[in-house]
Motif scaffolding. Structure first.
Motif, PDB file in Angstrom:
ATOM      1  N   SER A   1       0.521  -1.229   0.068  1.00 48.22           N
ATOM      2  CA  SER A   1      -0.328  -0.073  -0.006  1.00 48.22           C
ATOM      3  C   SER A   1       1.051   0.935  -0.495  1.00 48.22           C
ATOM      4  O   SER A   1       0.770   2.128  -0.166  1.00 48.22           O
ATOM      5  N   ASN A   2       1.380   1.418   0.985  1.00 51.60           N
ATOM      6  CA  ASN A   2       2.687   2.234   1.318  1.00 51.60           C
ATOM      7  C   ASN A   2       3.565   2.562  -0.765  1.00 51.60           C
ATOM      8  O   ASN A   2       3.794   3.070  -1.210  1.00 51.60           O
ATOM      9  N   GLY A   3       4.502   1.787  -0.785  1.00 49.68           N
ATOM     10  CA  GLY A   3       4.926   1.933  -2.593  1.00 49.68           C
ATOM     11  C   GLY A   3       4.246   1.554  -3.830  1.00 49.68           C
ATOM     12  O   GLY A   3       4.302   2.623  -4.248  1.00 49.68           O
ATOM     13  N   MET A   4       2.931   1.655  -3.560  1.00 50.07           N
ATOM     14  CA  MET A   4       1.189   2.213  -4.740  1.00 50.07           C
ATOM     15  C   MET A   4       1.263   3.785  -4.126  1.00 50.07           C
ATOM     16  O   MET A   4       1.718   4.184  -5.279  1.00 50.07           O
ATOM     17  N   LYS A   5       1.411   4.282  -3.363  1.00 52.39           N
ATOM     18  CA  LYS A   5       1.314   5.420  -3.150  1.00 52.39           C
ATOM     19  C   LYS A   5       2.580   6.778  -3.275  1.00 52.39           C
ATOM     20  O   LYS A   5       1.830   7.205  -3.924  1.00 52.39           O
ATOM     21  N   VAL A   6       3.574   5.712  -3.070  1.00 56.67           N
ATOM     22  CA  VAL A   6       4.503   6.504  -3.209  1.00 56.67           C
ATOM     23  C   VAL A   6       5.532   6.513  -4.596  1.00 56.67           C
ATOM     24  O   VAL A   6       5.093   7.703  -5.202  1.00 56.67           O
ATOM     25  N   PHE A   7       4.586   5.338  -5.090  1.00 55.81           N
ATOM     26  CA  PHE A   7       4.929   5.405  -6.406  1.00 55.81           C
ATOM     27  C   PHE A   7       3.883   6.898  -7.839  1.00 55.81           C
ATOM     28  O   PHE A   7       3.903   7.059  -8.684  1.00 55.81           O
ATOM     29  N   THR A   8       2.507   6.480  -7.089  1.00 54.95           N
ATOM     30  CA  THR A   8       1.274   6.914  -7.499  1.00 54.95           C
ATOM     31  C   THR A   8       1.581   8.298  -7.619  1.00 54.95           C
ATOM     32  O   THR A   8       1.819   9.520  -8.688  1.00 54.95           O
ATOM     33  N   GLU A   9       2.349   9.312  -6.777  1.00 54.66           N
ATOM     34  CA  GLU A   9       2.319  11.160  -5.827  1.00 54.66           C
ATOM     35  C   GLU A   9       4.119  10.530  -6.684  1.00 54.66           C
ATOM     36  O   GLU A   9       3.587  12.222  -6.719  1.00 54.66           O
ATOM     37  N   LYS A  10       4.658  10.852  -6.900  1.00 54.82           N
ATOM     38  CA  LYS A  10       6.222  10.923  -7.046  1.00 54.82           C
ATOM     39  C   LYS A  10       6.571  10.509  -7.907  1.00 54.82           C
ATOM     40  O   LYS A  10       7.455  10.832  -7.930  1.00 54.82           O
ATOM     41  N   CYS A  11       6.265   9.225  -8.754  1.00 50.13           N
ATOM     42  CA  CYS A  11       6.190   9.212 -10.358  1.00 50.13           C
ATOM     43  C   CYS A  11       5.155   9.305 -11.294  1.00 50.13           C
ATOM     44  O   CYS A  11       4.906  10.188 -12.303  1.00 50.13           O
ATOM     45  N   LEU A  12       4.265   8.652 -10.842  1.00 51.30           N
ATOM     46  CA  LEU A  12       3.438   8.506 -11.789  1.00 51.30           C
ATOM     47  C   LEU A  12       3.027   9.993 -12.390  1.00 51.30           C
ATOM     48  O   LEU A  12       2.961   9.527 -13.509  1.00 51.30           O
ATOM     49  N   LYS A  13       2.728  10.156 -11.731  1.00 50.62           N
ATOM     50  CA  LYS A  13       1.822  11.689 -11.717  1.00 50.62           C
ATOM     51  C   LYS A  13       2.339  12.702 -12.360  1.00 50.62           C
ATOM     52  O   LYS A  13       1.773  13.611 -13.423  1.00 50.62           O
ATOM     53  N   GLU A  14       3.389  12.891 -12.581  1.00 47.31           N
ATOM     54  CA  GLU A  14       4.792  13.473 -13.471  1.00 47.31           C
ATOM     55  C   GLU A  14       5.004  12.645 -14.339  1.00 47.31           C
ATOM     56  O   GLU A  14       5.890  13.439 -15.035  1.00 47.31           O
ATOM     57  N   ILE A  15       4.647  11.786 -15.066  1.00 52.10           N
ATOM     58  CA  ILE A  15       5.258  11.192 -16.327  1.00 52.10           C
ATOM     59  C   ILE A  15       4.977  11.635 -17.106  1.00 52.10           C
ATOM     60  O   ILE A  15       3.929  12.355 -16.979  1.00 52.10           O
ATOM     61  N   LYS A  16       5.801  12.438 -18.088  1.00 46.97           N
ATOM     62  CA  LYS A  16       5.557  13.022 -19.431  1.00 46.97           C
ATOM     63  C   LYS A  16       6.092  12.098 -20.770  1.00 46.97           C
ATOM     64  O   LYS A  16       6.676  11.163 -20.150  1.00 46.97           O
TER      65      LYS A  16
END
Length: 460
Positions: free
Chosen positions: A377-392
């Motif tokens: 759960s923590n891994g998915m939250k970090v991935f979503t907030e710190k990586c996925l959102k900002e993929i270009k």
């Protein structure tokens, strides 16, 4: 200088720190199992306390437990439910079989605190007794698997599902954002027919949605409880109404649809619900590894890889190479998922250890499933907030690779057949010429016809 008091159990006297609520049996477990320093998590402790409060309420209603004792047991348990006294639960996760030490740790803390509330001293079990009062109508064998299922259900709703939903929502957003970006598909890591970048993210979204659906289905098995089965499933030493009333109280306190199992013997012999949840957590981990691996590959470079997407820079990537940025969030997610897969192997192996009337390996089953929920759960939250959102999307590179893809030749199959199309692809590879150039040179199509047929958007 540490101060101790003398505590007693059926084996004799034990020295216990004077300021703790627990007693001799907990202290013996601390001394016998100095294994890892790991503890069953707060969610599990909370679930145990809910069970003890529900049991006391039921026993009071059945006339088996003195009302004043019951009220103070419930108050002590509610303090633990609220998060107090967590430092009193000191038994290692790798402990005595079935979780007897864990059960007694809870019984002793509640008995000691209830005695204190009634005017006694810590550890004065002459007022409220851990076994006779707090553990009335119960056994380790039915309370520990019940606590496993309660704590898993709690963590699914409060930790895992919110993280999954956040990830799905962000993948959905990326699907829309990248819908118009057409790129080279790849199968077997080789050129394949075109695909939308958004469609790749749609694939990721579908995989996560599928696992959530499976988890929701498996979750139903968590709500069938064998509480009241006592030692072997027969309900020995429990009032005939105890189980029904205790489970009704559990459902009320958790606002979840707990019911009595139709087969207490099966409930106590097996850990079916935990096995199912663990298996789906493993499945989720497998999909997340696939996603993290894809994104690392698609972002590889920035000059010597595919570089079709850019990841946000969150920290320097090298202690020796200046300016290097690594896909650390994705690497972190992969490591977490590897642990979850390992945890499922542990759960499976421990579940195999079930023999005759109980599974003595329950503590490690509970620990691993709950740890998996927490870290994934923590891994998915970090991935979503710190990586996925900002993929270009790097559309220049995407177009470059798409134009060079030999699999565009697939569009020629209906026009000239598979074998002739394969010959064109081979010539393009050997000469370095573009497909369109060869088709026009050979007089197979005009420039306009070749342009239209080989237009990637027509292949989607």
């Amino acid at each position: 200088m540490d101060k101790f008091r003398t505590a007693k159990d059926t084996l004799g006297e034990v020295q216990v720190p004077v300021d703790v609520y627990y007693g001799a049996q907990t202290q013996r477990a601390v001394e016998n199992f100095p294994i890892s320093g790991l503890r069953l998590p707060p969610a599990f402790v909370k679930a145990q306390a809910i069970i003890k409060a529900s049991a006391a309420s039921s026993n009071k209603q059945c006339g088996a437990l003195d009302a004043k004792k019951a009220e103070n047991i419930i108050q002590a348990a509610e303090e633990i439910i609220e998060g107090k006294w967590l430092d009193q639960f000191v038994v290692d996760a790798y402990q005595a079989g079935a979780g007897t030490s864990q059960n007694m740790n809870m019984n002793e803390v509640i008995a000691s605190r209830a005695s204190e509330l009634m005017g006694g001293e810590k550890g004065d079990f002459s007022i409220v007794h851990p076994n006779d009062d707090v553990n009335m109508s119960q056994s380790t064998n039915d309370t520990i698997p019940t606590a496993i299922q309660l704590s898993i259900a709690d963590q699914l709703h409060n930790v895992l599902y919110p993280a999954i939903d956040q990830l799905i929502a962000q993948l959905d957003e990326k699907e829309g954002e990248f819908h118009s970006v057409v790129k080279a598909g790849r199968t077997h890591l080789q050129d394949a027919v075109p695909i939308r970048l958004g469609s790749e993210f749609k694939g990721y979204k579908g995989a996560v949605q599928s696992v959530k659906k499976s988890l929701k289905h498996a979750e139903k098995s968590l709500y069938e409880l064998g509480l009241g089965g006592n030692a072997v499933g027969t309900g020995i030493n429990a009032h005939e109404n105890y189980a029904k009333l205790a489970i009704q109280e559990l459902a009320k306190r958790t606002d979840l649809p707990y019911v009595q199992s139709e087969n207490t013997y099966s409930f106590m012999q097996n850990t079916n619900a935990a096995i199912r949840i663990s298996g789906h957590l493993k499945e989720l981990a497998v999909h997340l590894i696939k996603i993290s691996s894809d994104l690392r590959l698609l972002s590889s470079g920035p000059r010597t890889g595919l570089a079709e997407i850019s990841l946000p820079a969150v920290q320097p990537g090298s202690s020796i190479m200046p300016g290097k940025i690594n896909p650390v969030i994705l690497e972190n997610l992969y490591m977490i998922c590897s642990q979850v897969i390992g945890n499922d192997t542990c759960v499976t192996t421990a579940a195999i250890g079930s023999q005759l009337e109980i599974n003595p390996m329950m503590p490690v089953i509970g620990y691993n499933v709950l740890q998996s929920i927490t870290i994934i759960s923590n891994g998915m939250k970090v991935f979503t907030e710190k990586c996925l959102k900002e993929i270009k999307a790097n559309e220049e590179n995407i177009t470059k690779w798409l134009d060079q893809s030999l699999s565009l030749v697939t569009a020629l199959n209906p026009h000239i057949g598979y074998e002739k199309a394969a010959a064109i692809a081979k010539e393009s590879f050997e000469t370095g010429k573009m497909l369109k150039e060869i088709l026009v040179e050979k007089g197979i199509f005009t420039s306009e016809e070749a342009e239209k047929i080989l237009d990637p958007k027509n292949m989607l």
